[in-house]
Design a protein around this motif. Sequence first.
Motif, PDB file in Angstrom:
ATOM      1  N   LYS A   1       0.831  -1.207   0.000  1.00  0.00           N
ATOM      2  CA  LYS A   1       0.000   0.000   0.000  1.00  0.00           C
ATOM      3  C   LYS A   1       0.863   1.253   0.000  1.00  0.00           C
ATOM      4  O   LYS A   1       0.575   2.217  -0.722  1.00  0.00           O
ATOM      5  CB  LYS A   1      -0.920   0.000   1.221  1.00  0.00           C
ATOM      6  CG  LYS A   1      -2.085  -0.964   1.111  1.00  0.00           C
ATOM      7  CD  LYS A   1      -2.935  -0.920   2.373  1.00  0.00           C
ATOM      8  CE  LYS A   1      -4.084  -1.892   2.319  1.00  0.00           C
ATOM      9  NZ  LYS A   1      -4.888  -1.878   3.573  1.00  0.00           N
TER      10      LYS A   1
ATOM     11  N   ARG B   1       2.399   1.690  -3.397  1.00  0.00           N
ATOM     12  CA  ARG B   1       1.389   2.148  -4.348  1.00  0.00           C
ATOM     13  C   ARG B   1       1.125   3.647  -4.176  1.00  0.00           C
ATOM     14  O   ARG B   1       1.024   4.379  -5.164  1.00  0.00           O
ATOM     15  CB  ARG B   1       0.096   1.361  -4.154  1.00  0.00           C
ATOM     16  CG  ARG B   1      -0.987   1.769  -5.115  1.00  0.00           C
ATOM     17  CD  ARG B   1      -2.222   0.944  -4.923  1.00  0.00           C
ATOM     18  NE  ARG B   1      -3.227   1.349  -5.884  1.00  0.00           N
ATOM     19  CZ  ARG B   1      -4.391   0.780  -6.019  1.00  0.00           C
ATOM     20  NH1 ARG B   1      -4.706  -0.250  -5.258  1.00  0.00           N
ATOM     21  NH2 ARG B   1      -5.253   1.203  -6.900  1.00  0.00           N
ATOM     22  N   GLN B   2       1.014   4.101  -2.949  1.00  0.00           N
ATOM     23  CA  GLN B   2       0.796   5.522  -2.705  1.00  0.00           C
ATOM     24  C   GLN B   2       1.966   6.349  -3.229  1.00  0.00           C
ATOM     25  O   GLN B   2       1.759   7.408  -3.828  1.00  0.00           O
ATOM     26  CB  GLN B   2       0.602   5.783  -1.213  1.00  0.00           C
ATOM     27  CG  GLN B   2      -0.722   5.288  -0.681  1.00  0.00           C
ATOM     28  CD  GLN B   2      -0.824   5.419   0.836  1.00  0.00           C
ATOM     29  OE1 GLN B   2       0.163   5.677   1.517  1.00  0.00           O
ATOM     30  NE2 GLN B   2      -2.038   5.248   1.357  1.00  0.00           N
ATOM     31  N   ASP B   3       3.194   5.851  -3.001  1.00  0.00           N
ATOM     32  CA  ASP B   3       4.370   6.573  -3.481  1.00  0.00           C
ATOM     33  C   ASP B   3       4.362   6.681  -5.003  1.00  0.00           C
ATOM     34  O   ASP B   3       4.655   7.740  -5.568  1.00  0.00           O
ATOM     35  CB  ASP B   3       5.652   5.878  -3.022  1.00  0.00           C
ATOM     36  CG  ASP B   3       5.868   5.990  -1.516  1.00  0.00           C
ATOM     37  OD1 ASP B   3       5.188   6.817  -0.869  1.00  0.00           O
ATOM     38  OD2 ASP B   3       6.708   5.219  -0.987  1.00  0.00           O
ATOM     39  N   VAL B   4       4.004   5.604  -5.670  1.00  0.00           N
ATOM     40  CA  VAL B   4       3.974   5.607  -7.138  1.00  0.00           C
ATOM     41  C   VAL B   4       2.876   6.547  -7.633  1.00  0.00           C
ATOM     42  O   VAL B   4       3.097   7.333  -8.568  1.00  0.00           O
ATOM     43  CB  VAL B   4       3.778   4.171  -7.685  1.00  0.00           C
ATOM     44  CG1 VAL B   4       3.480   4.196  -9.171  1.00  0.00           C
ATOM     45  CG2 VAL B   4       5.003   3.328  -7.395  1.00  0.00           C
ATOM     46  N   GLU B   5       1.699   6.482  -7.022  1.00  0.00           N
ATOM     47  CA  GLU B   5       0.604   7.368  -7.445  1.00  0.00           C
ATOM     48  C   GLU B   5       0.953   8.828  -7.243  1.00  0.00           C
ATOM     49  O   GLU B   5       0.638   9.675  -8.091  1.00  0.00           O
ATOM     50  CB  GLU B   5      -0.675   7.010  -6.677  1.00  0.00           C
ATOM     51  CG  GLU B   5      -1.324   5.730  -7.145  1.00  0.00           C
ATOM     52  CD  GLU B   5      -2.555   5.357  -6.335  1.00  0.00           C
ATOM     53  OE1 GLU B   5      -2.809   5.989  -5.267  1.00  0.00           O
ATOM     54  OE2 GLU B   5      -3.260   4.426  -6.751  1.00  0.00           O
ATOM     55  N   MET B   6       1.626   9.133  -6.124  1.00  0.00           N
ATOM     56  CA  MET B   6       2.044  10.517  -5.888  1.00  0.00           C
ATOM     57  C   MET B   6       3.062  10.954  -6.934  1.00  0.00           C
ATOM     58  O   MET B   6       3.016  12.085  -7.421  1.00  0.00           O
ATOM     59  CB  MET B   6       2.611  10.669  -4.477  1.00  0.00           C
ATOM     60  CG  MET B   6       1.547  10.620  -3.412  1.00  0.00           C
ATOM     61  SD  MET B   6       2.077  10.625  -1.671  1.00  0.00           S
ATOM     62  CE  MET B   6       3.604  11.469  -1.643  1.00  0.00           C
TER      63      MET B   6
ATOM     64  N   VAL C   1       3.350   9.786 -10.022  1.00  0.00           N
ATOM     65  CA  VAL C   1       2.643   9.945 -11.298  1.00  0.00           C
ATOM     66  C   VAL C   1       1.861  11.253 -11.306  1.00  0.00           C
ATOM     67  O   VAL C   1       1.880  11.998 -12.294  1.00  0.00           O
ATOM     68  CB  VAL C   1       1.710   8.731 -11.560  1.00  0.00           C
ATOM     69  CG1 VAL C   1       0.765   9.002 -12.721  1.00  0.00           C
ATOM     70  CG2 VAL C   1       2.531   7.482 -11.819  1.00  0.00           C
ATOM     71  N   ASP C   2       1.158  11.539 -10.208  1.00  0.00           N
ATOM     72  CA  ASP C   2       0.396  12.793 -10.124  1.00  0.00           C
ATOM     73  C   ASP C   2       1.320  14.004 -10.268  1.00  0.00           C
ATOM     74  O   ASP C   2       0.987  14.971 -10.962  1.00  0.00           O
ATOM     75  CB  ASP C   2      -0.361  12.877  -8.795  1.00  0.00           C
ATOM     76  CG  ASP C   2      -1.515  11.900  -8.726  1.00  0.00           C
ATOM     77  OD1 ASP C   2      -1.941  11.390  -9.789  1.00  0.00           O
ATOM     78  OD2 ASP C   2      -1.977  11.624  -7.607  1.00  0.00           O
TER      79      ASP C   2
END
Length: 74
Positions: free
Chosen positions: A57, A60-65, A67-68
């Motif tokens: 988790k 995943r949060q690190d990757v989403e941040m 990408v954003d």
Amino acid sequence: MAEALAQVALTWSGKIWEAILGKVGEYLVAPIGLQFTYMFYFNYNLTELETQLEKLKTTRQDVEMGVDLMLRLG
């Protein structure tokens, strides 16, 4: 002579029983022991799974941040 034959018969029958009990142990006792092992390690495995899920988790949060951020910077 009769004693010698009786001794041979006892030795022979003992070896047969030894072989039979060995197979019973191999096919019955070993799998039961394996089930007990699964039962004892269940809690450990569950805790380890929860730990790995938390790491996933976080990743995943690190990757989403990331990408954003890249989408915003364009």
